[in-house]
Design a protein around this motif. Structure first.
Motif, PDB file in Angstrom:
ATOM      1  N   PHE A 169      14.375  -5.127  -4.189  1.00  0.00           N
ATOM      2  CA  PHE A 169      13.095  -4.775  -3.554  1.00  0.00           C
ATOM      3  C   PHE A 169      12.725  -3.334  -3.880  1.00  0.00           C
ATOM      4  CE2 PHE A 169      11.202  -2.575   0.134  1.00  0.00           C
ATOM      5  CZ  PHE A 169       9.944  -3.154   0.119  1.00  0.00           C
ATOM      6  N   ILE A 170      13.724  -2.441  -3.811  1.00  0.00           N
ATOM      7  CA  ILE A 170      13.432  -1.032  -4.070  1.00  0.00           C
ATOM      8  C   ILE A 170      12.961  -0.814  -5.514  1.00  0.00           C
ATOM      9  CG2 ILE A 170      14.458   1.292  -4.224  1.00  0.00           C
ATOM     10  CD1 ILE A 170      16.181   0.540  -1.821  1.00  0.00           C
ATOM     11  N   PHE A 171      13.708  -1.377  -6.473  1.00  0.00           N
ATOM     12  CA  PHE A 171      13.364  -1.154  -7.878  1.00  0.00           C
ATOM     13  C   PHE A 171      12.105  -1.906  -8.291  1.00  0.00           C
ATOM     14  CE2 PHE A 171      17.922   0.067  -8.506  1.00  0.00           C
ATOM     15  CZ  PHE A 171      17.658   1.342  -8.962  1.00  0.00           C
ATOM     16  N   ASN A 172      11.964  -3.127  -7.817  1.00  0.00           N
ATOM     17  CA  ASN A 172      10.842  -3.952  -8.266  1.00  0.00           C
ATOM     18  C   ASN A 172       9.556  -3.659  -7.530  1.00  0.00           C
ATOM     19  OD1 ASN A 172      11.948  -5.375 -10.333  1.00  0.00           O
ATOM     20  ND2 ASN A 172      12.405  -7.210  -9.139  1.00  0.00           N
ATOM     21  N   SER A 173       9.649  -3.339  -6.243  1.00  0.00           N
ATOM     22  CA  SER A 173       8.426  -3.217  -5.452  1.00  0.00           C
ATOM     23  C   SER A 173       8.197  -1.825  -4.907  1.00  0.00           C
ATOM     24  CB  SER A 173       8.460  -4.224  -4.302  1.00  0.00           C
ATOM     25  OG  SER A 173       8.868  -5.483  -4.763  1.00  0.00           O
ATOM     26  N   ALA A 174       9.163  -1.332  -4.136  1.00  0.00           N
ATOM     27  CA  ALA A 174       8.923  -0.070  -3.435  1.00  0.00           C
ATOM     28  C   ALA A 174       8.642   1.074  -4.405  1.00  0.00           C
ATOM     29  CB  ALA A 174      10.111   0.268  -2.546  1.00  0.00           C
ATOM     30  N   ILE A 175       9.538   1.278  -5.374  1.00  0.00           N
ATOM     31  CA  ILE A 175       9.377   2.403  -6.294  1.00  0.00           C
ATOM     32  C   ILE A 175       8.135   2.218  -7.161  1.00  0.00           C
ATOM     33  CG2 ILE A 175      10.391   3.638  -8.243  1.00  0.00           C
ATOM     34  CD1 ILE A 175      13.054   3.329  -7.069  1.00  0.00           C
ATOM     35  N   ALA A 213       0.837  -1.199   0.000  1.00  0.00           N
ATOM     36  CA  ALA A 213       0.000   0.000   0.000  1.00  0.00           C
ATOM     37  C   ALA A 213       0.874   1.252   0.000  1.00  0.00           C
ATOM     38  CB  ALA A 213      -0.928  -0.003   1.200  1.00  0.00           C
ATOM     39  N   ASN A 214       1.868   1.277   0.844  1.00  0.00           N
ATOM     40  CA  ASN A 214       2.793   2.409   0.858  1.00  0.00           C
ATOM     41  C   ASN A 214       4.092   2.032   1.554  1.00  0.00           C
ATOM     42  OD1 ASN A 214       4.143   4.760   0.913  1.00  0.00           O
ATOM     43  ND2 ASN A 214       2.542   5.951   1.909  1.00  0.00           N
ATOM     44  N   PRO A 215       5.140   1.764   0.759  1.00  0.00           N
ATOM     45  CA  PRO A 215       6.415   1.314   1.348  1.00  0.00           C
ATOM     46  C   PRO A 215       7.049   2.369   2.244  1.00  0.00           C
ATOM     47  CG  PRO A 215       6.398   1.034  -1.035  1.00  0.00           C
ATOM     48  CD  PRO A 215       5.195   1.828  -0.694  1.00  0.00           C
ATOM     49  N   GLN A 265       6.955   0.976 -14.551  1.00  0.00           N
ATOM     50  CA  GLN A 265       7.506  -0.334 -14.902  1.00  0.00           C
ATOM     51  C   GLN A 265       8.815  -0.496 -14.147  1.00  0.00           C
ATOM     52  OE1 GLN A 265       7.617  -2.987 -17.246  1.00  0.00           O
ATOM     53  NE2 GLN A 265       5.386  -2.902 -17.358  1.00  0.00           N
ATOM     54  N   SER A 266       9.053  -1.670 -13.593  1.00  0.00           N
ATOM     55  CA  SER A 266      10.308  -1.865 -12.871  1.00  0.00           C
ATOM     56  C   SER A 266      11.505  -1.606 -13.781  1.00  0.00           C
ATOM     57  CB  SER A 266      10.403  -3.291 -12.342  1.00  0.00           C
ATOM     58  OG  SER A 266      11.717  -3.551 -11.937  1.00  0.00           O
ATOM     59  N   TRP A 267      12.484  -0.889 -13.267  1.00  0.00           N
ATOM     60  CA  TRP A 267      13.691  -0.604 -14.049  1.00  0.00           C
ATOM     61  C   TRP A 267      14.434  -1.879 -14.435  1.00  0.00           C
ATOM     62  CZ3 TRP A 267      17.169   4.189 -13.132  1.00  0.00           C
ATOM     63  CH2 TRP A 267      16.407   5.348 -13.368  1.00  0.00           C
ATOM     64  N   LEU A 268      14.258  -2.919 -13.643  1.00  0.00           N
ATOM     65  CA  LEU A 268      15.037  -4.130 -13.881  1.00  0.00           C
ATOM     66  C   LEU A 268      14.500  -4.946 -15.056  1.00  0.00           C
ATOM     67  CD1 LEU A 268      15.637  -5.174 -10.193  1.00  0.00           C
ATOM     68  CD2 LEU A 268      17.013  -3.712 -11.655  1.00  0.00           C
ATOM     69  N   GLN A 269      13.352  -4.517 -15.605  1.00  0.00           N
ATOM     70  CA  GLN A 269      12.812  -5.264 -16.742  1.00  0.00           C
ATOM     71  C   GLN A 269      13.198  -4.656 -18.071  1.00  0.00           C
ATOM     72  OE1 GLN A 269       8.690  -5.627 -15.702  1.00  0.00           O
ATOM     73  NE2 GLN A 269       9.323  -6.867 -13.949  1.00  0.00           N
ATOM     74  N   ALA A 275       5.169   4.732  -7.496  1.00  0.00           N
ATOM     75  CA  ALA A 275       4.908   5.319  -8.807  1.00  0.00           C
ATOM     76  C   ALA A 275       3.437   5.185  -9.180  1.00  0.00           C
ATOM     77  CB  ALA A 275       5.791   4.660  -9.857  1.00  0.00           C
ATOM     78  N   ASN A 276       2.849   4.060  -8.841  1.00  0.00           N
ATOM     79  CA  ASN A 276       1.442   3.876  -9.151  1.00  0.00           C
ATOM     80  C   ASN A 276       0.564   4.746  -8.269  1.00  0.00           C
ATOM     81  OD1 ASN A 276       1.501   2.073 -11.316  1.00  0.00           O
ATOM     82  ND2 ASN A 276       2.061   0.411  -9.926  1.00  0.00           N
TER      83      ASN A 276
END
Lengths: 274, 289
Positions: free
Chosen positions: B123-129, A43-45, B143-147, B133-134
């Protein structure tokens, strides 16, 4: 102080603190999220957790076999570093004090070997040592670390020994001390500063090493970086647990650093000058 | 009599470490070079095959793309790590009260191994950011930078700079504080601006620190493996494999021991040559004191 200098100082202050914040922020983010439930993370990291859960830590602790991998890491690091100190200080003493063509040549080979990347020999290496590894993989790993670490450690000791006057050796031998006794009782204690450097540089490398343990160790003998990597690979969907695992992986070395901070920094700068 | 005694002394002090060094490093190295000229399959060799392993390696298009990707990574990370590290060293050696405190922070990423750092940033690039962003509608990070190969390259660079700059900062601090105060005072009395002092006094006098830091980052860039594995794993579609990971995959995942080892020898030659050139050029700028 002139106005210009004061502004300069303020800018440095601001830039410095912003950067310091950026440098530790990823760790902060991981820590905050390790206390949250999975849904709250997505939801919010960035949000601070409203209710703290330690469940993630309990899960991660058991699933990544934290205690076992921590013990393995400690055993492997302590033995490798101690043996490296013993062997390379003796070798360096011999090479620095016995000036022949042979010792000069050996020293050159050691220095040149530092440029060889591990990747250049890992393939024949694994083929050659497969049996040794399957017999006792922790022992084998320690043996390998001595082989790979001896060049740099000897090099560091060598530079330091050259600054100790040879009169000290001569005085000891006139007093009837054997060369072994003279070395361990008189010379070795004089090398405390460089021993600290050798210990810190090697400990950081071995503690965090991944490629060699990945090739050599099995499940039971995993070190912390290995078990963290495998745990994360398996449970990355369980964000909270994965984050807790990362916190556990980072904590031991950070505590060690905060306790021995001065030695760390001076050790590395000593190593860099040589 | 004399030679027997000196032999004994050699065995006592140098025997064990040199034996281990030879077994672990020298023998596999010589072996490895020899294997590349044979039909070695990881277990045995039956005949010499000349340069065919090398020819095969260079016909592999993924090897070429890996070499290009690695070269780009080495150059960009070398420049950025050293620029950032030097900047940090300047901040930490300025007369700031909290300099030591800041130094502690800058060094922290260096304590943690590349794998753990790589996973943290994954985790930061794939999930947190992506989650942020959404939420806040940031187009660049949805979109994840790692893709994406190009963005994943910059992700690798960001993590590498973050990890290594603290260590190189220490090297530069050591260089900066080795400059004698009277030289700096003299330049101040002569009316040199801080920038002028930096470029004409400080940097030339600490050129040795640059030699060392550049050497370490060059070598580190070529050998980078941990961050690569943990952050991108070489993906998407093996486009972000640095040379270490490429060799690892070739040999241990695909079982191509002959070509894997010849690529490893090529890597060694590139590293040795690059380091030799860098050290020779850097040494020329060092001022004798």
């Amino acid at each position: 102080m002139s106005t210009r200098a004061r502004w300069g100082k303020r800018t440095t202050f601001l830039v410095g603190y912003t950067l310091a914040f950026a440098y530790v922020f990823p760790f902060f983010l991981v820590f905050v999220n390790s206390l949250k439930l999975k849904y709250d993370i997505l939801a919010n990291p960035l949000a601070i957790p409203l209710s703290i859960t330690w469940e993630n830590f309990q899960q991660a602790y058991t699933k990544m076999n934290f205690f076992r991998s921590l013990t393995n890491s400690i055993i492997i690091t302590v033995f490798s570093v101690s043996l490296l100190i013993i062997f390379s200080s003796m070798l360096a003493y011999y090479l620095a004090r016995t000036k022949t063509k042979l010792t000069k040549y050996i020293f050159l080979v050691l220095v040149a070997s530092m440029i060889v990347p591990f990747q250049a020999l890992m393939i024949p290496f694994m083929a050659r040592f497969a049996q040794f590894v399957s017999w006792n993989n922790r022992g084998a790993l320690i043996f390998f670390y001595i082989g790979f670490g001896v060049a740099l450690s000897t090099f560091l000791y060598h530079g330091f020994i050259s600054t100790i006057p040879t009169e000290i050796d001569e005085a000891a031998s006139i007093d009837g001390a054997s060369d072994m006794v003279a070395f361990w009782k008189i010379i070795f204690p004089m090398m405390r500063p460089i021993t600290a450097t050798v210990a810190i540089i090697n400990a950081l490398w071995i503690w965090n090493d991944f490629l060699l343990p990945r090739l050599v160790l099995t499940n039971e003998t995993q070190t912390l970086p290995l078990s963290t990597y495998l745990f994360y690979g398996q449970y990355s969907i369980e964000y909270g647990q994965a984050m807790a695992g990362l916190v556990l992986a980072v904590i031991p070395i950070v505590i060690f650093y905060l306790v021995l901070q001065k030695q760390f920094i001076s050790g590395i700068s000593q190593g860099a000058v040589k | 009599m004399k030679s027997a005694r000196s032999m004994k002394r050699f065995m006592k002090f140098a025997g064990v470490p040199l034996a281990i060094f030879s077994i672990v490093l020298v023998v596999p190295f010589v072996n490895g070079v020899y294997y590349t000229f044979t039909d070695w399959d990881g277990f045995e060799t039956t005949k010499l095959v000349g340069f065919s392993n090398y020819a095969e390696s260079f016909q592999d298009p993924t090897f070429w793309s890996t070499l290009r990707f690695t070269a780009l990574f080495v150059v960009v990370s070398l420049v950025l790590v050293n620029a950032v590290a030097f900047g940090l060293a300047l901040i930490v050696t300025s007369k700031l009260k909290s300099a030591n405190f800041l130094r502690t922070f800058f060094f922290v990423p260096n304590l943690v191994g590349g794998v753990v750092l790589g996973v943290i940033w994954q985790f930061i690039f794939n999930s947190a950011i992506v989650a942020l962003a959404n939420k806040y509608d940031w187009e660049l990070f949805k979109q994840s930078w790692l893709q994406d190969t190009n963005k994943a390259f910059w992700a690798l660079i960001i993590v590498t700079v973050w990890q290594s700059s603290g260590y190189m900062m220490i090297v530069y601090i050591t260089g900066l504080i080795s400059i004698e105060n009277d030289v700096l005072e003299a330049s101040q009395i002569d009316g040199a601006s801080p920038l002028r002092t930096l470029f004409t006094i400080k940097i030339p006098l600490m050129a040795q620190a640059f030699t060392i830091a550049l050497f370490l980052t060059l070598r580190g860039g070529f050998m980078a493996y941990d961050v690569n594995v943990a952050l991108t794993g070489g993906g998407p579609f093996r486009t972000t494999e640095l040379i270490s990971l490429h060799i690892f995959q070739d040999a241990f995942a695909n079982g191509n021991f002959g070509t894997g080892q010849s690529k490893a020898v090529v890597m060694f030659l590139i590293v040795a040559l690059a380091a030799l050139v860098q050290v020779t050029v850097s040494k020329r700028y060092e001022v004798q004191r």
